[in-house]
Enzyme design. Structure first.
Site, PDB file in Angstrom:
ATOM      1  N   ASP A 197       0.868  -1.167   0.000  1.00 16.47           N
ATOM      2  CA  ASP A 197       0.000   0.000   0.000  1.00 16.47           C
ATOM      3  C   ASP A 197       0.913   1.227   0.000  1.00 16.47           C
ATOM      4  OD1 ASP A 197      -2.332   1.567   0.230  1.00 16.47           O
ATOM      5  OD2 ASP A 197      -2.139   1.626   2.399  1.00 16.47           O
ATOM      6  N   LEU A 198       0.374   2.387  -0.283  1.00 18.06           N
ATOM      7  CA  LEU A 198       1.193   3.603  -0.328  1.00 18.06           C
ATOM      8  C   LEU A 198       1.124   4.393   0.975  1.00 18.06           C
ATOM      9  CD1 LEU A 198       2.961   5.603  -1.937  1.00 18.06           C
ATOM     10  CD2 LEU A 198       0.836   6.652  -2.767  1.00 18.06           C
ATOM     11  N   ASP A 199      -0.027   4.984   1.242  1.00 15.81           N
ATOM     12  CA  ASP A 199      -0.174   5.840   2.426  1.00 15.81           C
ATOM     13  C   ASP A 199      -0.045   5.022   3.707  1.00 15.81           C
ATOM     14  OD1 ASP A 199      -0.584   7.978   0.781  1.00 15.81           O
ATOM     15  OD2 ASP A 199      -2.768   7.883   0.875  1.00 15.81           O
ATOM     16  N   THR A 228       1.092  10.233   4.147  1.00 14.83           N
ATOM     17  CA  THR A 228       0.414  11.428   3.656  1.00 14.83           C
ATOM     18  C   THR A 228      -0.930  11.626   4.362  1.00 14.83           C
ATOM     19  OG1 THR A 228      -0.656  10.211   1.856  1.00 14.83           O
ATOM     20  CG2 THR A 228       1.479  11.215   1.376  1.00 14.83           C
ATOM     21  N   LYS A 283      -9.447   5.809   5.974  1.00 10.87           N
ATOM     22  CA  LYS A 283      -8.197   5.128   5.644  1.00 10.87           C
ATOM     23  C   LYS A 283      -8.426   3.988   4.655  1.00 10.87           C
ATOM     24  CE  LYS A 283      -4.267   4.899   8.800  1.00 10.87           C
ATOM     25  NZ  LYS A 283      -3.707   4.201   9.966  1.00 10.87           N
ATOM     26  N   SER A 309      -2.689   0.547  -4.426  1.00 15.01           N
ATOM     27  CA  SER A 309      -3.254   1.660  -3.666  1.00 15.01           C
ATOM     28  C   SER A 309      -4.507   2.210  -4.321  1.00 15.01           C
ATOM     29  CB  SER A 309      -2.215   2.783  -3.550  1.00 15.01           C
ATOM     30  OG  SER A 309      -2.772   3.956  -3.008  1.00 15.01           O
ATOM     31  N   ALA A 310      -5.446   2.643  -3.487  1.00 10.62           N
ATOM     32  CA  ALA A 310      -6.656   3.289  -4.003  1.00 10.62           C
ATOM     33  C   ALA A 310      -6.360   4.694  -4.514  1.00 10.62           C
ATOM     34  CB  ALA A 310      -7.720   3.355  -2.911  1.00 10.62           C
ATOM     35  N   LYS A 363     -10.701  -1.526  -1.917  1.00 12.08           N
ATOM     36  CA  LYS A 363     -10.513  -2.420  -0.791  1.00 12.08           C
ATOM     37  C   LYS A 363     -11.728  -2.300   0.149  1.00 12.08           C
ATOM     38  CE  LYS A 363      -5.591  -1.348  -1.113  1.00 12.08           C
ATOM     39  NZ  LYS A 363      -4.444  -0.646  -0.507  1.00 12.08           N
ATOM     40  N   GLU A 422       0.325  -3.617   4.508  1.00 14.94           N
ATOM     41  CA  GLU A 422      -0.845  -2.739   4.615  1.00 14.94           C
ATOM     42  C   GLU A 422      -0.952  -2.134   6.009  1.00 14.94           C
ATOM     43  OE1 GLU A 422      -3.465  -1.288   3.592  1.00 14.94           O
ATOM     44  OE2 GLU A 422      -3.749  -1.894   1.517  1.00 14.94           O
ATOM     45  N   ASP A 423      -1.448  -0.888   6.078  1.00 14.21           N
ATOM     46  CA  ASP A 423      -1.639  -0.250   7.386  1.00 14.21           C
ATOM     47  C   ASP A 423      -3.113  -0.098   7.747  1.00 14.21           C
ATOM     48  OD1 ASP A 423      -2.223   1.839   5.511  1.00 14.21           O
ATOM     49  OD2 ASP A 423      -1.867   3.305   7.100  1.00 14.21           O
TER      50      ASP A 423
END
Length: 216
Positions: A10-12, A18, A46, A115-116, A146, A170-171
């Site tokens: 995932d990104l964020d 961010t 999130k 990522s979304a 997701k 993933e967070d």
């Protein structure tokens, strides 16, 4: 567990944080509509898409908008978010993640981003990490957000690796659910008390490497 042949991120909150920029932009929009958005309420946003997030924010404020106005507000929010993201530098990558991605490359394990976000490439360019990823599956490609597994299944297909041989980092709870639905190993990045469905939870990538991943 089967040997890991690819890693999806995932990104964020995993590669870069961010979340604060998202919060500032959503909160400014909420205040413009006459209500406030708390940090706790922001947690509900999130890992989900921009339009889904907008619907949640509007429900918190009890605000009803036309579809045209929703699109205008979402577009304005994203422009503000990108304005804030432009402040980022390579130093904003989360601690240890660059080292771990280097380790994957040295061992011939491909990496993908799932990522979304529709801004993933822009953000990765800002922090000089675009070159780490062999594929990027983002909000411009997926049709289901997701916890649907589409984003990670597409990533595995791009890398030509069976889902059972993929590890996902993933967070967010929705992201962990997405990884598990895809039949992949799910590594939570954050709090174990929150990411209860993950196969393993790490606080971050400092002091984390392939040996720990392969021993799950």
């Amino acid at each position: 567990m089967p040997s890991i042949q690819a890693c999806l991120f995932d990104l964020d909150g995993v590669i870069v944080d961010t979340a604060q920029f998202h919060y500032i932009a959503w909160r400014e929009m909420a205040q413009d509509l006459g209500f406030d958005l708390t940090r706790e309420e922001n947690e509900r946003l999130k890992g989900i898409s921009r339009m889904e997030s907008l619907e949640i924010v509007l429900s918190i404020g009890g605000v009803t908008l036309s579809d045209e106005e929703k699109l205008r507000r979402a577009t304005a929010k994203n422009a503000r978010y990108l304005e804030l993201c432009m402040q980022m530098t390579p130093d904003d990558a989360l601690p240890g993640v660059r080292h771990f991605l280097d380790e994957l490359k040295r061992n011939g394990i491909p990496s993908g981003l799932g990522s979304a976000s529709k801004n993933a490439k822009v953000i990765l360019e800002r922090i000089d990490m675009l070159h780490y990823f062999d594929t990027i599956v983002d909000g411009n490609r997926i049709t289901k957000g997701k916890p649907d597994p589409q984003v990670f299944l597409m990533g595995a297909a791009d890398l030509n690796v069976s889902p059972v041989h993929c590890a996902v980092f993933e967070d967010a709870v929705a992201g962990i659910e997405s990884a598990k639905a895809a039949g992949m190993l799910a590594v939570g990045v954050g709090e174990a008390s929150v990411l209860t469905e993950a196969d393993m939870v790490i606080a971050g990538f400092e002091n984390f490497g392939l040996p720990q991943l392969e021993n799950i």
